[in-house]
Write a protein that holds these residues in place. Structure first.
Motif, PDB file in Angstrom:
ATOM      1  N   ASN A 144       0.828  -1.201   0.000  1.00 18.65           N
ATOM      2  CA  ASN A 144       0.000   0.000   0.000  1.00 18.65           C
ATOM      3  C   ASN A 144       0.869   1.260   0.000  1.00 18.65           C
ATOM      4  OD1 ASN A 144      -2.500   1.545   0.299  1.00 18.65           O
ATOM      5  ND2 ASN A 144      -1.822   1.907   2.411  1.00 18.65           N
ATOM      6  N   LEU A 145       1.952   1.239   0.788  1.00 18.90           N
ATOM      7  CA  LEU A 145       2.877   2.381   0.820  1.00 18.90           C
ATOM      8  C   LEU A 145       3.508   2.588  -0.553  1.00 18.90           C
ATOM      9  CD1 LEU A 145       4.561   4.542   2.280  1.00 18.90           C
ATOM     10  CD2 LEU A 145       6.145   2.728   2.974  1.00 18.90           C
ATOM     11  N   GLU A 146       3.956   1.501  -1.187  1.00 17.52           N
ATOM     12  CA  GLU A 146       4.575   1.608  -2.512  1.00 17.52           C
ATOM     13  C   GLU A 146       3.577   2.160  -3.529  1.00 17.52           C
ATOM     14  OE1 GLU A 146       7.938  -1.945  -2.437  1.00 17.52           O
ATOM     15  OE2 GLU A 146       5.826  -2.465  -2.822  1.00 17.52           O
ATOM     16  N   ALA A 147       2.309   1.729  -3.410  1.00 15.54           N
ATOM     17  CA  ALA A 147       1.288   2.222  -4.342  1.00 15.54           C
ATOM     18  C   ALA A 147       1.077   3.721  -4.167  1.00 15.54           C
ATOM     19  CB  ALA A 147      -0.019   1.459  -4.121  1.00 15.54           C
ATOM     20  N   ARG A 148       1.100   4.185  -2.938  1.00 13.03           N
ATOM     21  CA  ARG A 148       0.893   5.604  -2.664  1.00 13.03           C
ATOM     22  C   ARG A 148       2.107   6.438  -3.081  1.00 13.03           C
ATOM     23  NH1 ARG A 148      -1.013   5.537   3.473  1.00 13.03           N
ATOM     24  NH2 ARG A 148      -1.397   7.759   3.120  1.00 13.03           N
ATOM     25  N   LEU A 149       3.297   5.846  -2.962  1.00 11.83           N
ATOM     26  CA  LEU A 149       4.504   6.562  -3.374  1.00 11.83           C
ATOM     27  C   LEU A 149       4.635   6.608  -4.891  1.00 11.83           C
ATOM     28  CD1 LEU A 149       7.105   5.105  -0.835  1.00 11.83           C
ATOM     29  CD2 LEU A 149       6.198   7.436  -0.855  1.00 11.83           C
ATOM     30  N   GLY A 150       4.185   5.546  -5.540  1.00 10.90           N
ATOM     31  CA  GLY A 150       4.305   5.474  -6.991  1.00 10.90           C
ATOM     32  C   GLY A 150       5.556   4.768  -7.460  1.00 10.90           C
ATOM     33  N   TYR A 151       6.274   4.115  -6.551  1.00  6.17           N
ATOM     34  CA  TYR A 151       7.446   3.323  -6.940  1.00  6.17           C
ATOM     35  C   TYR A 151       7.678   2.226  -5.910  1.00  6.17           C
ATOM     36  CZ  TYR A 151       9.667   6.586  -3.614  1.00  6.17           C
ATOM     37  OH  TYR A 151       9.977   7.334  -2.509  1.00  6.17           O
ATOM     38  N   LYS A 152       8.441   1.214  -6.326  1.00 11.15           N
ATOM     39  CA  LYS A 152       8.709   0.079  -5.450  1.00 11.15           C
ATOM     40  C   LYS A 152       9.888   0.403  -4.529  1.00 11.15           C
ATOM     41  CE  LYS A 152       8.633  -4.106  -6.940  1.00 11.15           C
ATOM     42  NZ  LYS A 152       8.932  -5.326  -7.727  1.00 11.15           N
ATOM     43  N   ILE A 153       9.738   0.046  -3.258  1.00 17.58           N
ATOM     44  CA  ILE A 153      10.835   0.186  -2.296  1.00 17.58           C
ATOM     45  C   ILE A 153      11.679  -1.079  -2.283  1.00 17.58           C
ATOM     46  CG2 ILE A 153      11.435   0.599   0.130  1.00 17.58           C
ATOM     47  CD1 ILE A 153       8.711   1.941   0.458  1.00 17.58           C
ATOM     48  N   PHE A 154      11.014  -2.230  -2.406  1.00 18.45           N
ATOM     49  CA  PHE A 154      11.689  -3.519  -2.310  1.00 18.45           C
ATOM     50  C   PHE A 154      11.411  -4.380  -3.538  1.00 18.45           C
ATOM     51  CE2 PHE A 154      10.583  -2.340   2.122  1.00 18.45           C
ATOM     52  CZ  PHE A 154      11.859  -2.234   2.653  1.00 18.45           C
ATOM     53  N   ASP A 155      12.417  -5.137  -3.943  1.00 18.49           N
ATOM     54  CA  ASP A 155      12.231  -6.250  -4.864  1.00 18.49           C
ATOM     55  C   ASP A 155      12.135  -7.512  -4.020  1.00 18.49           C
ATOM     56  OD1 ASP A 155      12.183  -5.029  -7.355  1.00 18.49           O
ATOM     57  OD2 ASP A 155      14.382  -4.940  -7.478  1.00 18.49           O
ATOM     58  N   ARG A 156      11.118  -8.312  -4.253  1.00 19.35           N
ATOM     59  CA  ARG A 156      10.889  -9.504  -3.444  1.00 19.35           C
ATOM     60  C   ARG A 156      11.320 -10.751  -4.197  1.00 19.35           C
ATOM     61  NH1 ARG A 156       7.569  -5.477  -3.019  1.00 19.35           N
ATOM     62  NH2 ARG A 156       6.549  -4.862  -1.057  1.00 19.35           N
ATOM     63  N   SER A 157      11.848 -11.736  -3.465  1.00 14.98           N
ATOM     64  CA  SER A 157      12.218 -13.029  -4.047  1.00 14.98           C
ATOM     65  C   SER A 157      12.023 -14.101  -2.988  1.00 14.98           C
ATOM     66  CB  SER A 157      13.684 -13.016  -4.516  1.00 14.98           C
ATOM     67  OG  SER A 157      14.567 -12.952  -3.396  1.00 14.98           O
ATOM     68  N   ASN A 158      12.249 -15.356  -3.368  1.00 15.43           N
ATOM     69  CA  ASN A 158      12.086 -16.461  -2.424  1.00 15.43           C
ATOM     70  C   ASN A 158      13.111 -16.412  -1.303  1.00 15.43           C
ATOM     71  OD1 ASN A 158       9.939 -17.498  -3.894  1.00 15.43           O
ATOM     72  ND2 ASN A 158      11.268 -18.808  -5.169  1.00 15.43           N
ATOM     73  N   THR A 159      14.210 -15.700  -1.523  1.00 12.08           N
ATOM     74  CA  THR A 159      15.276 -15.637  -0.515  1.00 12.08           C
ATOM     75  C   THR A 159      15.184 -14.400   0.374  1.00 12.08           C
ATOM     76  OG1 THR A 159      16.754 -14.550  -2.090  1.00 12.08           O
ATOM     77  CG2 THR A 159      16.852 -16.968  -1.954  1.00 12.08           C
ATOM     78  N   GLY A 160      14.220 -13.510   0.109  1.00 12.56           N
ATOM     79  CA  GLY A 160      14.080 -12.314   0.937  1.00 12.56           C
ATOM     80  C   GLY A 160      13.747 -11.101   0.105  1.00 12.56           C
ATOM     81  N   VAL A 161      14.140  -9.934   0.572  1.00 11.90           N
ATOM     82  CA  VAL A 161      13.856  -8.685  -0.146  1.00 11.90           C
ATOM     83  C   VAL A 161      15.155  -7.918  -0.375  1.00 11.90           C
ATOM     84  CG1 VAL A 161      11.521  -8.477   0.789  1.00 11.90           C
ATOM     85  CG2 VAL A 161      13.435  -7.396   1.990  1.00 11.90           C
ATOM     86  N   ARG A 162      15.155  -7.118  -1.410  1.00 13.22           N
ATOM     87  CA  ARG A 162      16.295  -6.265  -1.736  1.00 13.22           C
ATOM     88  C   ARG A 162      15.776  -4.863  -2.005  1.00 13.22           C
ATOM     89  NH1 ARG A 162      18.564  -4.292  -6.237  1.00 13.22           N
ATOM     90  NH2 ARG A 162      17.032  -5.387  -7.538  1.00 13.22           N
TER      91      ARG A 162
END
Length: 311
Positions: free
Chosen positions: A46-64
């Protein structure tokens, strides 16, 4: 997509994002924050949607953290830190006038000064704070309002850099002592214990013990010492004391010994050839006026002598 003008953001989400970055995992961060993983994940989306960009890239090993996320995190940390500063203002200027709030580098001497002072000036209904920490954490603790007084040792040539790091909340650095001596601390059975002095060159071939906040090794370079053969990093003064008492390692102490001077198991030998001048500084918030209790304590400390620290 751009952030809508006038939209409000919950700073608790900033704290959550900071914790996710620290953990590298939304589930671990959720556990630390005592919220469910699906709930935290939904809040971040929801925060990323409101900002208009992604903060994290998600994967099976965690986030970046994304490139845009890195800029967001830099600003989020500043915002959260400044909010804490605002909350801490009363603790700095409206605290209990009979209490002491002190941070210092690991030091048995300043602790003994404090204990002796309190035996002479009891604080019956006050709550003191005494914290041993690295020089950087001591400075940041005073700057953020967690402590009102700080004691550190630092190379004099590093003071301008230290002052610059406190620009968001200026601090005053009072020189308590200049040209502070540097000592090697070791078991009295150590081969070097019989020497009248020890050169930096001799120490470079000797196993050393130091605090873990010195892992980057810059302190050795500033002193003028070549990279030693072996360094054991410990987290506290008690660990350093155990290592030098029962092992073959040598500790480096600034000022006076970091152990009780009546300890018959240890020896201290002056170190020669230190390239840079080391000074002892008292730190306080700019324009902060000492309480009567703090004035008495500082007078007592200066009368008793140098505050010791171990490197």
């Amino acid at each position: 997509m751009k952030l809508e003008e006038g939209i409000s953001l919950n700073t608790d989400l900033f704290r959550a994002a900071i914790e996710i970055e620290r953990c590298g995992s939304i589930s671990h961060a959720a556990s630390n924050l005592s919220v469910s993983q699906p709930n935290l994940s939904a809040q971040v989306k929801n925060l990323e949607a409101r900002l208009g960009y992604k903060i994290f890239d998600r994967s099976n090993t965690g986030v970046r953290v994304t490139e845009q996320g890195k800029l967001f995190m830099d600003s989020a940390r500043i915002i959260v830190s400044e909010l804490e500063n605002i909350r801490n203002v009363p603790r700095i200027f409206e605290g209990d006038e009979h209490s002491l709030s002190i941070a210092c580098v690991p030091s048995v001497v300043i602790l003994n000064h404090y204990l002796r002072f309190r035996s002479l000036h009891p604080a019956n209904e006050s709550h003191d704070v005494f914290q041993e920490a690295s020089p950087a954490r001591t400075v940041s603790g005073v700057m953020d309002g967690a402590y009102r007084l700080g004691f550190i040792y630092e190379f004099k040539n590093r003071l301008p850099e230290l002052r610059n790091s406190t620009q968001r909340r200026p601090l005053e650095f009072e020189t308590v002592a200049s040209n502070v001596p540097v000592l090697a601390i070791m078991s009295k059975h150590h081969p070097l214990a019989k020497l009248e002095s020890i050169s930096l060159e001799a120490l470079s071939t000797t196993p050393l013990v130091a605090f873990d906040y010195l892992k980057d090794g810059s302190w050795l370079e500033t002193m003028g010492m070549a990279s030693p053969r072996e360094v054991l990093y410990v987290s506290d003064r008690g660990g350093a004391l155990e290592v030098v008492t029962y092992g073959r390692h040598v500790g480096i102490s600034v000022g006076t010994p970091f152990f009780n001077v009546h300890n018959d198991d240890l020896a201290q030998v002056p170190i020669t050839g230190v390239k840079r001048r080391i000074c002892q500084y008292l730190i306080k918030p700019e324009n902060y006026e000492f309480t009567p209790t703090e004035q008495e304590f500082l007078k007592f400390v200066k009368k008793e002598g140098l505050v010791a620290a171990t490197a």
